[in-house]
Design a protein around this motif. Structure first.
Motif, PDB file in Angstrom:
ATOM      1  N   LYS A 143      43.679  67.071 111.741  1.00 14.98           N
ATOM      2  CA  LYS A 143      43.226  68.462 111.766  1.00 14.98           C
ATOM      3  C   LYS A 143      41.754  68.569 111.355  1.00 14.98           C
ATOM      4  CE  LYS A 143      47.766  70.234 110.257  1.00 14.98           C
ATOM      5  NZ  LYS A 143      48.121  71.126 111.383  1.00 14.98           N
ATOM      6  N   ASN A 144      41.397  67.901 110.278  1.00 13.28           N
ATOM      7  CA  ASN A 144      40.028  67.968 109.775  1.00 13.28           C
ATOM      8  C   ASN A 144      39.755  66.813 108.818  1.00 13.28           C
ATOM      9  OD1 ASN A 144      40.765  68.864 106.920  1.00 13.28           O
ATOM     10  ND2 ASN A 144      41.633  70.538 108.127  1.00 13.28           N
ATOM     11  N   ASN A 145      38.492  66.666 108.475  1.00 13.46           N
ATOM     12  CA  ASN A 145      38.060  65.579 107.600  1.00 13.46           C
ATOM     13  C   ASN A 145      37.985  66.055 106.150  1.00 13.46           C
ATOM     14  OD1 ASN A 145      37.059  63.115 106.739  1.00 13.46           O
ATOM     15  ND2 ASN A 145      34.938  63.676 107.165  1.00 13.46           N
ATOM     16  N   PHE A 146      38.701  65.381 105.256  1.00 14.52           N
ATOM     17  CA  PHE A 146      38.651  65.754 103.846  1.00 14.52           C
ATOM     18  C   PHE A 146      38.491  64.525 102.939  1.00 14.52           C
ATOM     19  CE2 PHE A 146      43.024  65.436 105.339  1.00 14.52           C
ATOM     20  CZ  PHE A 146      43.598  64.545 104.443  1.00 14.52           C
ATOM     21  N   ILE A 147      38.257  63.348 103.553  1.00 15.54           N
ATOM     22  CA  ILE A 147      38.056  62.121 102.787  1.00 15.54           C
ATOM     23  C   ILE A 147      36.648  61.608 103.068  1.00 15.54           C
ATOM     24  CG2 ILE A 147      38.879  59.785 102.312  1.00 15.54           C
ATOM     25  CD1 ILE A 147      41.626  60.595 103.322  1.00 15.54           C
ATOM     26  N   SER A 148      35.771  61.717 102.090  1.00 17.78           N
ATOM     27  CA  SER A 148      34.388  61.296 102.264  1.00 17.78           C
ATOM     28  C   SER A 148      34.212  59.844 101.818  1.00 17.78           C
ATOM     29  CB  SER A 148      33.471  62.214 101.447  1.00 17.78           C
ATOM     30  OG  SER A 148      32.122  62.002 101.788  1.00 17.78           O
ATOM     31  N   THR A 149      33.273  59.157 102.436  1.00 21.19           N
ATOM     32  CA  THR A 149      33.111  57.715 102.232  1.00 21.19           C
ATOM     33  C   THR A 149      33.025  57.310 100.771  1.00 21.19           C
ATOM     34  OG1 THR A 149      31.861  57.664 104.304  1.00 21.19           O
ATOM     35  CG2 THR A 149      31.797  55.690 102.953  1.00 21.19           C
ATOM     36  N   GLN A 150      32.242  58.039  99.972  1.00 25.83           N
ATOM     37  CA  GLN A 150      32.007  57.648  98.579  1.00 25.83           C
ATOM     38  C   GLN A 150      33.202  57.883  97.667  1.00 25.83           C
ATOM     39  OE1 GLN A 150      31.322  60.450 100.169  1.00 25.83           O
ATOM     40  NE2 GLN A 150      29.397  61.195  99.331  1.00 25.83           N
ATOM     41  N   THR A 151      34.298  58.424  98.220  1.00 27.82           N
ATOM     42  CA  THR A 151      35.542  58.605  97.457  1.00 27.82           C
ATOM     43  C   THR A 151      36.570  57.525  97.788  1.00 27.82           C
ATOM     44  OG1 THR A 151      36.734  59.990  99.069  1.00 27.82           O
ATOM     45  CG2 THR A 151      35.169  61.106  97.597  1.00 27.82           C
ATOM     46  N   ILE A 152      36.258  56.674  98.767  1.00 21.86           N
ATOM     47  CA  ILE A 152      37.240  55.700  99.268  1.00 21.86           C
ATOM     48  C   ILE A 152      37.241  54.429  98.420  1.00 21.86           C
ATOM     49  CG2 ILE A 152      37.893  54.263 101.230  1.00 21.86           C
ATOM     50  CD1 ILE A 152      36.643  56.371 103.061  1.00 21.86           C
ATOM     51  N   PHE A 153      38.439  54.003  98.029  1.00 22.85           N
ATOM     52  CA  PHE A 153      38.645  52.788  97.251  1.00 22.85           C
ATOM     53  C   PHE A 153      39.915  52.117  97.769  1.00 22.85           C
ATOM     54  CE2 PHE A 153      41.002  50.682  93.875  1.00 22.85           C
ATOM     55  CZ  PHE A 153      40.059  49.847  93.297  1.00 22.85           C
ATOM     56  N   GLY A 154      39.882  50.809  97.981  1.00 25.37           N
ATOM     57  CA  GLY A 154      41.094  50.175  98.480  1.00 25.37           C
ATOM     58  C   GLY A 154      41.025  48.670  98.546  1.00 25.37           C
ATOM     59  N   LYS A 155      42.109  48.088  99.012  1.00 25.59           N
ATOM     60  CA  LYS A 155      42.192  46.637  99.148  1.00 25.59           C
ATOM     61  C   LYS A 155      41.228  46.158 100.238  1.00 25.59           C
ATOM     62  CE  LYS A 155      47.071  46.634  97.781  1.00 25.59           C
ATOM     63  NZ  LYS A 155      48.478  46.424  98.231  1.00 25.59           N
ATOM     64  N   LYS A 156      40.571  45.051  99.977  1.00 23.86           N
ATOM     65  CA  LYS A 156      39.556  44.541 100.904  1.00 23.86           C
ATOM     66  C   LYS A 156      40.117  44.329 102.304  1.00 23.86           C
ATOM     67  CE  LYS A 156      36.343  40.709 101.691  1.00 23.86           C
ATOM     68  NZ  LYS A 156      35.686  39.505 101.116  1.00 23.86           N
ATOM     69  N   GLU A 157      41.357  43.844 102.387  1.00 27.12           N
ATOM     70  CA  GLU A 157      41.953  43.534 103.689  1.00 27.12           C
ATOM     71  C   GLU A 157      41.941  44.735 104.630  1.00 27.12           C
ATOM     72  OE1 GLU A 157      46.666  43.872 102.979  1.00 27.12           O
ATOM     73  OE2 GLU A 157      45.601  42.708 101.464  1.00 27.12           O
ATOM     74  N   CYS A 158      42.034  45.935 104.076  1.00 29.34           N
ATOM     75  CA  CYS A 158      42.042  47.153 104.900  1.00 29.34           C
ATOM     76  C   CYS A 158      40.729  47.302 105.667  1.00 29.34           C
ATOM     77  CB  CYS A 158      42.271  48.385 104.032  1.00 29.34           C
ATOM     78  SG  CYS A 158      43.797  48.369 103.082  1.00 29.34           S
ATOM     79  N   PHE A 159      39.613  47.000 105.000  1.00 29.55           N
ATOM     80  CA  PHE A 159      38.299  47.226 105.585  1.00 29.55           C
ATOM     81  C   PHE A 159      37.796  46.026 106.377  1.00 29.55           C
ATOM     82  CE2 PHE A 159      38.796  49.497 101.533  1.00 29.55           C
ATOM     83  CZ  PHE A 159      38.879  50.776 102.046  1.00 29.55           C
ATOM     84  N   VAL A 160      38.495  44.900 106.224  1.00 29.97           N
ATOM     85  CA  VAL A 160      38.259  43.763 107.109  1.00 29.97           C
ATOM     86  C   VAL A 160      38.996  44.008 108.426  1.00 29.97           C
ATOM     87  CG1 VAL A 160      38.690  41.290 107.451  1.00 29.97           C
ATOM     88  CG2 VAL A 160      37.901  42.129 105.216  1.00 29.97           C
ATOM     89  N   ASP A 161      40.176  44.561 108.314  1.00 26.72           N
ATOM     90  CA  ASP A 161      41.013  44.869 109.477  1.00 26.72           C
ATOM     91  C   ASP A 161      40.448  46.034 110.288  1.00 26.72           C
ATOM     92  OD1 ASP A 161      43.231  44.791 111.196  1.00 26.72           O
ATOM     93  OD2 ASP A 161      44.322  46.243 109.984  1.00 26.72           O
ATOM     94  N   GLU A 162      40.038  47.089 109.591  1.00 29.11           N
ATOM     95  CA  GLU A 162      39.495  48.286 110.248  1.00 29.11           C
ATOM     96  C   GLU A 162      38.068  48.521 109.756  1.00 29.11           C
ATOM     97  OE1 GLU A 162      40.716  50.023 112.666  1.00 29.11           O
ATOM     98  OE2 GLU A 162      42.703  49.087 112.721  1.00 29.11           O
ATOM     99  N   LYS A 163      37.102  48.321 110.637  1.00 28.06           N
ATOM    100  CA  LYS A 163      35.692  48.450 110.274  1.00 28.06           C
ATOM    101  C   LYS A 163      35.164  49.832 110.664  1.00 28.06           C
ATOM    102  CE  LYS A 163      34.655  43.518 110.703  1.00 28.06           C
ATOM    103  NZ  LYS A 163      36.051  43.081 110.824  1.00 28.06           N
TER     104      LYS A 163
END
Length: 286
Positions: A143-163
């Protein structure tokens, strides 16, 4: 260890605030990777002035955009977890500690927090305005964007998988979290842990890049969206096309066809009569 990635380009006035807010975290086992997108101001000098061995500085060979810089940061990272910071924003000192704890307690892959959106006039807005339940996140992102980049934290594998998709001049974070939400468990830590400062050159005020970003979101995800939600995004696209001096006829027609309402019809009429241009001129002068 947590790897924190900051892409930067000509942010000599704000980069110190961003870096200090990372180095002053209550969680200390971090590395800070600053990826410089070929700055021409004093950004490099300021970064090199830090005597902290947790900082790693890397300069791209050519100006390539924030998406390329963030992806390079992930590639260079050594941590089990990844967090993203922007070079003009500020974290509260317990951000990483709280998000890591929340992620582990909820057995999740990615955690985002709330932020203070601080406008040029000093007005503040909390985003998202209230708690987003885990089971809501996937659908609400369409519907809309409510997650901004500087709020994102997670397992490294997620950001290797999805760039980050380098085609996006804006809404890179929206595109990324839509894809992540299809594969991973995302949770919302309902605390304000970031201050986001709007700059005069912020993407928010670049209507042409907003148009490109919204069109890419539509092209990639329209098949997943409900008619009303897609209609609203088409309507947002049309309004930014007007502000970019681009004819919005097709976007507005598509919006009205998918979900007709009086607001969209009146907007269409105001464009055809030329009233909308006068409206935006008056609004800009205020």
């Amino acid at each position: 260890m947590i790897s924190v990635i900051i892409p930067t380009f000509n942010r000599e006035k704000t980069i110190k605030r961003a870096i200090d807010s990372v180095l002053n975290q209550t969680y200390k086992d971090i590395e800070l990777i600053v990826v410089d997108d070929c700055s021409t101001d004093r950004t490099e000098e300021i970064i090199n002035g830090y005597m902290d061995n947790r900082i790693k500085y890397y300069k791209l060979h050519q100006n390539s955009g924030a998406c390329v810089a963030r992806n390079k940061g992930v590639e260079l990272s050594c941590g089990e977890y990844i967090a993203f910071q922007d070079s003009d924003d500020e974290w509260l000192e317990n951000k990483l500690e709280k998000q890591l704890d929340f992620l582990e307690k909820n057995n999740s892959d990615i955690c985002f927090c709330s932020l203070n959106n601080i406008c040029l006039n000093g007005l503040k807005e909390i985003i998202p305005s209230k708690k987003v339940e885990t089971e809501e996140i996937k659908d609400r992102l369409l519907k809309n964007n409510f997650i901004s980049t500087q709020t994102i934290f997670g397992k490294k594998e997620c950001f290797v998988d999805e760039k980050f998709d380098v085609k996006f001049p804006r809404f890179q974070d929206w595109d990324l979290v839509i894809r992540l939400s299809q594969k991973y468990k995302i949770v919302h830590c309902d605390e304000v842990l970031v201050n986001m400062y709007k700059q005069e050159d912020s993407m928010t005020y670049n209507f042409k890049k907003t148009v490109v970003g919204l069109q890419l979101i539509i092209d990639k995800y329209s098949q997943l969206m409900k008619k009303e939600d897609l209609s609203n995004i088409y309507f947002k696209l049309a309004k930014n096309q007007v502000l970019s001096n681009i004819k919005p006829d097709e976007s507005l027609k598509e919006s009205i066809k998918l979900s007709p309402d009086i607001k969209k019809v009146l907007y269409y009429v105001s464009i055809k009569t030329g009233f909308i241009k006068l409206y935006h001129k008056i609004k800009r002068r205020k």
